[in-house]
Write a protein that holds these residues in place. Structure first.
Motif, PDB file in Angstrom:
ATOM      1  N   LEU A 156      38.028   3.370   8.481  1.00 40.84           N
ATOM      2  CA  LEU A 156      38.376   3.342   9.900  1.00 40.84           C
ATOM      3  C   LEU A 156      39.124   4.589  10.360  1.00 40.84           C
ATOM      4  N   LYS A 157      39.838   5.248   9.459  1.00 47.66           N
ATOM      5  CA  LYS A 157      40.602   6.410   9.911  1.00 47.66           C
ATOM      6  C   LYS A 157      39.693   7.588  10.284  1.00 47.66           C
ATOM      7  N   ASN A 158      38.411   7.502   9.913  1.00 43.98           N
ATOM      8  CA  ASN A 158      37.464   8.533  10.348  1.00 43.98           C
ATOM      9  C   ASN A 158      37.161   8.448  11.839  1.00 43.98           C
ATOM     10  N   LEU A 159      37.630   7.394  12.504  1.00 45.43           N
ATOM     11  CA  LEU A 159      37.449   7.285  13.941  1.00 45.43           C
ATOM     12  C   LEU A 159      38.166   8.407  14.691  1.00 45.43           C
ATOM     13  N   ASN A 160      39.153   9.026  14.044  1.00 47.64           N
ATOM     14  CA  ASN A 160      39.856  10.119  14.724  1.00 47.64           C
ATOM     15  C   ASN A 160      38.934  11.318  14.972  1.00 47.64           C
ATOM     16  N   ILE A 161      37.816  11.389  14.243  1.00 46.33           N
ATOM     17  CA  ILE A 161      36.829  12.448  14.505  1.00 46.33           C
ATOM     18  C   ILE A 161      36.253  12.286  15.903  1.00 46.33           C
ATOM     19  N   ILE A 162      35.969  11.037  16.280  1.00 41.96           N
ATOM     20  CA  ILE A 162      35.419  10.770  17.600  1.00 41.96           C
ATOM     21  C   ILE A 162      36.445  11.063  18.684  1.00 41.96           C
ATOM     22  N   SER A 163      37.662  10.541  18.508  1.00 43.89           N
ATOM     23  CA  SER A 163      38.697  10.736  19.530  1.00 43.89           C
ATOM     24  C   SER A 163      39.017  12.217  19.712  1.00 43.89           C
ATOM     25  N   THR A 164      39.092  12.956  18.600  1.00 45.41           N
ATOM     26  CA  THR A 164      39.383  14.385  18.694  1.00 45.41           C
ATOM     27  C   THR A 164      38.267  15.129  19.415  1.00 45.41           C
ATOM     28  N   GLY A 165      37.019  14.831  19.071  1.00 40.01           N
ATOM     29  CA  GLY A 165      35.891  15.499  19.711  1.00 40.01           C
ATOM     30  C   GLY A 165      35.817  15.212  21.199  1.00 40.01           C
ATOM     31  N   VAL A 166      35.989  13.944  21.577  1.00 43.17           N
ATOM     32  CA  VAL A 166      35.916  13.572  22.992  1.00 43.17           C
ATOM     33  C   VAL A 166      37.067  14.198  23.780  1.00 43.17           C
ATOM     34  N   LEU A 167      38.275  14.205  23.203  1.00 45.72           N
ATOM     35  CA  LEU A 167      39.425  14.797  23.885  1.00 45.72           C
ATOM     36  C   LEU A 167      39.278  16.312  24.007  1.00 45.72           C
ATOM     37  N   TYR A 168      38.699  16.965  23.006  1.00 47.63           N
ATOM     38  CA  TYR A 168      38.395  18.389  23.119  1.00 47.63           C
ATOM     39  C   TYR A 168      37.462  18.636  24.309  1.00 47.63           C
ATOM     40  N   ARG A 169      36.480  17.759  24.456  1.00 53.06           N
ATOM     41  CA  ARG A 169      35.505  17.914  25.552  1.00 53.06           C
ATOM     42  C   ARG A 169      36.173  17.700  26.908  1.00 53.06           C
ATOM     43  N   ILE A 170      37.063  16.701  27.002  1.00 49.95           N
ATOM     44  CA  ILE A 170      37.680  16.362  28.284  1.00 49.95           C
ATOM     45  C   ILE A 170      38.783  17.351  28.655  1.00 49.95           C
ATOM     46  N   ILE A 171      39.683  17.639  27.698  1.00 45.20           N
ATOM     47  CA  ILE A 171      40.874  18.428  28.000  1.00 45.20           C
ATOM     48  C   ILE A 171      40.616  19.931  27.892  1.00 45.20           C
ATOM     49  N   LEU A 172      40.014  20.360  26.777  1.00 44.66           N
ATOM     50  CA  LEU A 172      39.788  21.793  26.564  1.00 44.66           C
ATOM     51  C   LEU A 172      38.409  22.262  27.010  1.00 44.66           C
ATOM     52  N   LYS A 173      37.600  21.332  27.539  1.00 47.56           N
ATOM     53  CA  LYS A 173      36.266  21.676  28.048  1.00 47.56           C
ATOM     54  C   LYS A 173      35.379  22.302  26.979  1.00 47.56           C
ATOM     55  N   ARG A 174      35.565  21.886  25.736  1.00 51.09           N
ATOM     56  CA  ARG A 174      34.757  22.429  24.651  1.00 51.09           C
ATOM     57  C   ARG A 174      33.453  21.644  24.538  1.00 51.09           C
ATOM     58  N   GLU A 175      32.355  22.374  24.494  1.00 47.60           N
ATOM     59  CA  GLU A 175      31.048  21.733  24.430  1.00 47.60           C
ATOM     60  C   GLU A 175      30.822  21.091  23.059  1.00 47.60           C
ATOM     61  N   LEU A 176      30.173  19.945  23.072  1.00 44.54           N
ATOM     62  CA  LEU A 176      29.779  19.269  21.843  1.00 44.54           C
ATOM     63  C   LEU A 176      28.261  19.325  21.710  1.00 44.54           C
ATOM     64  N   SER A 177      27.797  19.619  20.510  1.00 49.44           N
ATOM     65  CA  SER A 177      26.351  19.711  20.300  1.00 49.44           C
ATOM     66  C   SER A 177      25.742  18.318  20.234  1.00 49.44           C
ATOM     67  N   GLU A 178      24.410  18.279  20.368  1.00 50.36           N
ATOM     68  CA  GLU A 178      23.706  17.000  20.272  1.00 50.36           C
ATOM     69  C   GLU A 178      23.875  16.375  18.894  1.00 50.36           C
ATOM     70  N   ILE A 179      23.962  17.211  17.880  1.00 48.85           N
ATOM     71  CA  ILE A 179      24.165  16.697  16.523  1.00 48.85           C
ATOM     72  C   ILE A 179      25.520  15.994  16.425  1.00 48.85           C
ATOM     73  N   GLN A 180      26.540  16.563  17.063  1.00 50.55           N
ATOM     74  CA  GLN A 180      27.865  15.949  17.012  1.00 50.55           C
ATOM     75  C   GLN A 180      27.892  14.606  17.740  1.00 50.55           C
ATOM     76  N   TRP A 181      27.229  14.524  18.895  1.00 50.97           N
ATOM     77  CA  TRP A 181      27.176  13.241  19.604  1.00 50.97           C
ATOM     78  C   TRP A 181      26.436  12.196  18.766  1.00 50.97           C
ATOM     79  N   ALA A 182      25.352  12.622  18.117  1.00 50.60           N
ATOM     80  CA  ALA A 182      24.628  11.697  17.235  1.00 50.60           C
ATOM     81  C   ALA A 182      25.508  11.264  16.065  1.00 50.60           C
ATOM     82  N   ALA A 183      26.322  12.197  15.555  1.00 50.89           N
ATOM     83  CA  ALA A 183      27.231  11.867  14.455  1.00 50.89           C
ATOM     84  C   ALA A 183      28.258  10.821  14.887  1.00 50.89           C
TER      85      ALA A 183
END
Length: 354
Positions: A156-183
């Motif tokens: 379950l602690k791997n869920l922080n990968i999702i929260s970190t990626g989504v927050l990077y996208r929202i706050i820092l406007k960093r693009e996420l690749s399609e592979i990352q969304w699928a991951a």
């Protein structure tokens, strides 16, 4: 350490094509023309391989033993020691390690503007926010084991990968690749599959409270990571050990406040180290050294090593838990952990190709 980890991940994620070509050029220019050296490998290559192997092994052992030591430190399902004092000792040890690293740098390079501890109020005032977030997250780490076993926590602690990626996208406007969304989708599926329970009326082995705490921990970890990266970008030349020192100083302050609020009577009457055992001491050392191991992986190895270490640690935690805690290694857990491992790998690959 948290800052070194974020800093190196940021460098890894922001590598452009020119940097890749430059690295390739260096690799090509560094190839030995001696066929014996090519076949046998230079001593430098062997040294790098050996150091990479040691760091990978250290990270795998530390990661897999983290949750095991927390559960093992319980007596009759309870913590005989104060978790706030244990967390305070972790922050104190990390602060001492940062100072030791700085002392070594001062002896070698001298005191400079970027590695001196003295600073301005405007620079220091930003550290209490991530320090407080890590405080809450680290304390939740102890209480979540009332609802989650050690292997389940590793999943379950791997869920922080999702929260970190989504927050990077929202706050820092960093693009996420399609592979990352699928991951991210695979990661959710893997965590759910690993928690399937065929031996009782409950569909999932971990109750709702455990899932909520895991999600809250992931959000806290993700937000703290995004915030610390924003801090680092204000002054990238600042020595990482100085940043860690101030982060841990505030971590010690907040943990001292938590001791007064939550465990003052117990500490005053029974002593600061009441209930500590060898397992408790090893747990504190593990927490302090885990961040350093991650930093060393990012410095001396690569992100793929961290992925492999995480994957092996999940399975190793499950195997050890079978003998220590009577954990049932089910097919659902094995399949779920496999899916999680694949998703973590895909996320890493997606970041490199972004």
């Amino acid at each position: 350490m948290e800052y070194r980890k974020l800093k190196d991940q940021d460098k890894d994620g922001d590598t452009n094509e020119d940097d890749v070509e430059s690295l390739r050029g260096k690799a090509i220019s560094g190839v030995s023309l001696n066929p014996l050296a090519t076949l046998g490998g230079s001593s430098g290559d062997r040294s790098k391989w050996k150091r990479k192997s040691i760091v990978t092994l250290a990270l795998t052992i530390l990661t897999s033993s983290q949750s095991i030591l927390i559960v093992w430190s319980k007596r009759a399902g309870k913590y005989e020691y104060s978790v706030t004092t244990a967390n305070f000792m972790v922050e104190t040890l990390k602060c001492a390690l940062s100072l030791a690293a700085l002392a070594r740098i001062w002896r070698r390079e001298g005191v400079t503007e970027d590695n001196r501890l003295s600073t301005t109020l405007n620079e220091v005032i930003v550290y209490p926010i991530p320090a407080f977030l890590y405080l809450v997250k680290n304390l939740l780490q102890y209480y979540i084991f009332a609802y989650v076993n050690a292997p389940g926590y590793q999943i379950l602690k791997n869920l922080n990968i999702i929260s970190t990626g989504v927050l990077y996208r929202i706050i820092l406007k960093r693009e996420l690749s399609e592979i990352q969304w699928a991951a991210f989708v695979l990661l959710c599926a893997g965590c759910t599959t690993a928690q399937l329970n065929s031996n009782s009326d409950r569909v999932l082995e971990t109750p709702v409270q455990g899932w909520i705490m895991a999600i809250v921990m992931a959000l806290l970890s993700g937000f703290a990571g995004v915030y610390t990266e924003a801090i680092m970008k204000k002054r990238p030349s600042r020595n990482i050990n100085v940043q860690n020192f101030w982060l841990y100083i505030f971590g010690m302050i907040f943990n001292a406040i938590a001791i007064v609020i939550q465990d003052f009577d117990a500490v005053a009457n029974k002593g600061f180290f009441h209930g500590y055992s060898l397992i408790t001491t090893l747990m504190i050392l593990n927490h302090a050294l885990s961040g350093i191991a991650v930093s060393m992986v990012m410095k001396y190895a690569d992100n793929i090593v961290k992925v492999y270490s995480t994957s092996v640690a999940m399975l190793l935690t499950a195997v050890v838990s079978v003998f220590l805690f009577g954990f049932h290694l089910s097919l659902a857990f094995f399949l779920g952990s496999t899916v999680v491992s694949v998703s973590v790998y895909l996320h890493s690959i997606g970041k490199l190709r972004r």
